[in-house]
Design an enzyme around this catalytic site. Structure first.
Site, PDB file in Angstrom:
ATOM      1  N   ASN A  87     -44.096 -43.278  75.218  1.00 60.85           N
ATOM      2  CA  ASN A  87     -43.402 -41.844  76.286  1.00 60.85           C
ATOM      3  C   ASN A  87     -44.960 -41.026  76.532  1.00 60.85           C
ATOM      4  O   ASN A  87     -46.264 -41.128  76.250  1.00 60.85           O
ATOM      5  CB  ASN A  87     -43.134 -40.953  74.866  1.00 60.85           C
ATOM      6  CG  ASN A  87     -43.198 -39.919  75.437  1.00 60.85           C
ATOM      7  OD1 ASN A  87     -43.242 -39.260  76.842  1.00 60.85           O
ATOM      8  ND2 ASN A  87     -43.202 -38.079  74.515  1.00 60.85           N
ATOM      9  N   TRP A  88     -45.576 -41.355  78.321  1.00 59.19           N
ATOM     10  CA  TRP A  88     -46.057 -40.622  79.552  1.00 59.19           C
ATOM     11  C   TRP A  88     -46.337 -39.696  78.512  1.00 59.19           C
ATOM     12  O   TRP A  88     -47.060 -39.163  79.513  1.00 59.19           O
ATOM     13  CB  TRP A  88     -46.023 -41.642  80.250  1.00 59.19           C
ATOM     14  CG  TRP A  88     -45.986 -42.970  80.706  1.00 59.19           C
ATOM     15  CD1 TRP A  88     -45.518 -44.622  79.207  1.00 59.19           C
ATOM     16  CD2 TRP A  88     -46.217 -43.804  81.550  1.00 59.19           C
ATOM     17  NE1 TRP A  88     -45.819 -45.302  79.861  1.00 59.19           N
ATOM     18  CE2 TRP A  88     -46.145 -45.023  81.335  1.00 59.19           C
ATOM     19  CE3 TRP A  88     -46.070 -43.598  82.641  1.00 59.19           C
ATOM     20  CZ2 TRP A  88     -46.031 -45.997  81.672  1.00 59.19           C
ATOM     21  CZ3 TRP A  88     -46.413 -44.651  84.238  1.00 59.19           C
ATOM     22  CH2 TRP A  88     -45.830 -45.813  83.506  1.00 59.19           C
ATOM     23  N   LYS A  89     -44.744 -39.083  78.248  1.00 60.50           N
ATOM     24  CA  LYS A  89     -44.999 -37.687  78.502  1.00 60.50           C
ATOM     25  C   LYS A  89     -45.700 -36.887  80.134  1.00 60.50           C
ATOM     26  O   LYS A  89     -44.890 -37.769  80.506  1.00 60.50           O
ATOM     27  CB  LYS A  89     -46.168 -37.373  77.240  1.00 60.50           C
ATOM     28  CG  LYS A  89     -45.526 -37.058  76.304  1.00 60.50           C
ATOM     29  CD  LYS A  89     -46.839 -36.830  74.879  1.00 60.50           C
ATOM     30  CE  LYS A  89     -46.173 -37.261  73.811  1.00 60.50           C
ATOM     31  NZ  LYS A  89     -46.753 -36.336  72.516  1.00 60.50           N
ATOM     32  N   HIS A 128     -37.752 -34.617  71.533  1.00 57.91           N
ATOM     33  CA  HIS A 128     -38.977 -34.552  70.560  1.00 57.91           C
ATOM     34  C   HIS A 128     -39.249 -33.096  70.623  1.00 57.91           C
ATOM     35  O   HIS A 128     -38.359 -32.551  71.332  1.00 57.91           O
ATOM     36  CB  HIS A 128     -39.428 -34.888  72.186  1.00 57.91           C
ATOM     37  CG  HIS A 128     -41.256 -35.701  71.701  1.00 57.91           C
ATOM     38  ND1 HIS A 128     -41.870 -34.320  71.442  1.00 57.91           N
ATOM     39  CD2 HIS A 128     -41.476 -36.508  71.883  1.00 57.91           C
ATOM     40  CE1 HIS A 128     -43.231 -35.560  71.294  1.00 57.91           C
ATOM     41  NE2 HIS A 128     -42.903 -36.482  71.157  1.00 57.91           N
ATOM     42  N   GLU A 179     -42.362 -31.466  71.312  1.00 56.99           N
ATOM     43  CA  GLU A 179     -42.284 -30.823  72.747  1.00 56.99           C
ATOM     44  C   GLU A 179     -41.496 -29.747  73.369  1.00 56.99           C
ATOM     45  O   GLU A 179     -41.527 -29.241  73.330  1.00 56.99           O
ATOM     46  CB  GLU A 179     -42.652 -31.735  73.374  1.00 56.99           C
ATOM     47  CG  GLU A 179     -44.691 -31.827  72.111  1.00 56.99           C
ATOM     48  CD  GLU A 179     -45.063 -32.994  73.117  1.00 56.99           C
ATOM     49  OE1 GLU A 179     -44.699 -33.601  73.951  1.00 56.99           O
ATOM     50  OE2 GLU A 179     -46.477 -33.698  72.535  1.00 56.99           O
ATOM     51  N   GLU A 224     -40.856 -37.876  64.013  1.00 55.65           N
ATOM     52  CA  GLU A 224     -42.581 -38.107  64.331  1.00 55.65           C
ATOM     53  C   GLU A 224     -42.859 -36.882  64.003  1.00 55.65           C
ATOM     54  O   GLU A 224     -41.961 -35.310  64.109  1.00 55.65           O
ATOM     55  CB  GLU A 224     -42.032 -37.891  65.952  1.00 55.65           C
ATOM     56  CG  GLU A 224     -41.887 -38.834  66.090  1.00 55.65           C
ATOM     57  CD  GLU A 224     -42.704 -38.946  68.230  1.00 55.65           C
ATOM     58  OE1 GLU A 224     -42.847 -40.115  68.292  1.00 55.65           O
ATOM     59  OE2 GLU A 224     -42.456 -37.884  68.558  1.00 55.65           O
ATOM     60  N   GLY A 255     -50.806 -35.998  68.604  1.00 54.51           N
ATOM     61  CA  GLY A 255     -51.528 -36.026  69.274  1.00 54.51           C
ATOM     62  C   GLY A 255     -52.435 -35.266  68.229  1.00 54.51           C
ATOM     63  O   GLY A 255     -53.456 -35.000  69.603  1.00 54.51           O
ATOM     64  N   SER A 288     -50.002 -40.858  66.615  1.00 59.41           N
ATOM     65  CA  SER A 288     -50.886 -41.182  66.657  1.00 59.41           C
ATOM     66  C   SER A 288     -50.717 -42.029  65.967  1.00 59.41           C
ATOM     67  O   SER A 288     -51.971 -42.798  65.349  1.00 59.41           O
ATOM     68  CB  SER A 288     -51.682 -39.917  65.800  1.00 59.41           C
ATOM     69  OG  SER A 288     -51.944 -38.477  66.317  1.00 59.41           O
ATOM     70  N   GLY A 328     -47.442 -41.954  71.849  1.00 58.38           N
ATOM     71  CA  GLY A 328     -47.972 -41.331  73.425  1.00 58.38           C
ATOM     72  C   GLY A 328     -49.160 -41.563  73.889  1.00 58.38           C
ATOM     73  O   GLY A 328     -49.538 -42.683  74.513  1.00 58.38           O
ATOM     74  N   GLY A 329     -50.397 -41.596  72.765  1.00 59.86           N
ATOM     75  CA  GLY A 329     -51.750 -41.344  73.846  1.00 59.86           C
ATOM     76  C   GLY A 329     -52.013 -42.843  73.657  1.00 59.86           C
ATOM     77  O   GLY A 329     -52.034 -43.443  75.094  1.00 59.86           O
TER      78      GLY A 329
END
Ligand code: PGA
Length: 249
Positions: free
Chosen positions: A9-11, A94, A96, A166, A172, A212, A233-234
């Protein structure tokens, strides 16, 4: 069918050139065999990403969608549009989106239905906040998110969904759920699906862990019996670490 999956997921990261660079680098890396690899870049990347991925086995996901086919919804993107550029999966629910855009499970359920009706596969996220975990409410919260957002589907439709657990406190933050904590919740999700549907359905759905995940912790997470891979993510923003995750089973 239960599959091993690693989805990136590049966000809201990377412009078009940077995104193309990342995809080129991912394609240069050796990736895990028998693992479904998916990338979820921002909307503006999707059509060029599809061209780059067309002769590969990497799947393409969007990070969101609207629940209507077309109309006066300024700024929104429909599933029909996503489908027209070759998107196969849509991340929904998600944390977010739930937190910053006030999407609740009911609103998300309409999107889930719309994605399924159009033959795409939702990646449905659920997970508790730190306060909810400290209060011992995590199982209750996850059950509620599944019931309100996903369990309106029939069995066949549910089998087309991927679930991602999640925990919000691990996204993150660098803090990962321990393999025991993650496994416990994944087993609970399967038990909840079994009581709503049946054991075969529960055992056939892929459930990913997100929060993470990185090359240093992926192997022990992905080898838990009820964890089928990760929503990343990251670590999905670097080709080498993303490719390593696809080999961490
Ligand atoms: P993270 O994000 O890997 O950067 O924690 C995971 C996610 O939000 O899907």
């Amino acid at each position: 069918m239960r599959q091993k999956i690693v989805a990136g997921n590049w966000k809201m990261n990377l412009d078009l050139v940077e995104g193309e660079e990342l995809l080129t680098n991912i394609l240069d890396q050796e990736r895990g065999k028998d693992v479904v690899t998916i990338v979820a870049p921002p909307y503006i990347h999707l059509s060029s990403a599809k061209r780059m991925l067309s002769h590969t086995n990497i799947g393409l996901a969007a990070q969101n969608c609207h629940n209507q086919t077309s109309g006066a919804y300024t700024g929104e993107v429909s599933v029909k549009m996503l489908k027209s550029v070759g998107v196969e999966y849509v991340i929904l629910g998600h944390s977010e989106r739930r937190e910053y855009f006030k999407e609740d499970s009911l609103a998300i359920s309409f999107k889930v239905n719309h994605v399924i009706e159009n033959g795409l596969r939702p990646i449905y996220c659920c997970g508790e906040t730190l306060t909810e975990r400290k209060d011992g409410q995590h199982f209750e919260i996850i059950e509620k998110q599944l019931t309100e957002g996903l369990f309106q589907l029939n069995e066949i439709e549910l089998l087309n969904c991927i679930i991602a657990y999640e925990p919000v406190w691990a996204i993150g933050t660098g803090e990962t759920a321990s393999p025991e904590q993650a496994q416990e919740v994944h087993a609970f999700i399967r038990k909840t699906i079994a009581s709503q549907y049946n054991a075969i359905t529960a055992n056939s759905v892929s459930i990913l862990y997100g929060g993470s995940v990185k090359p240093s912790n992926a192997v022990e997470l992905f080898n838990c019996p009820d964890i089928d891979g990760g929503l990343i993510g990251g670590a999905a923003l670097q080709a080498e670490s993303f490719a390593t995750l696809t080999k961490s089973f």
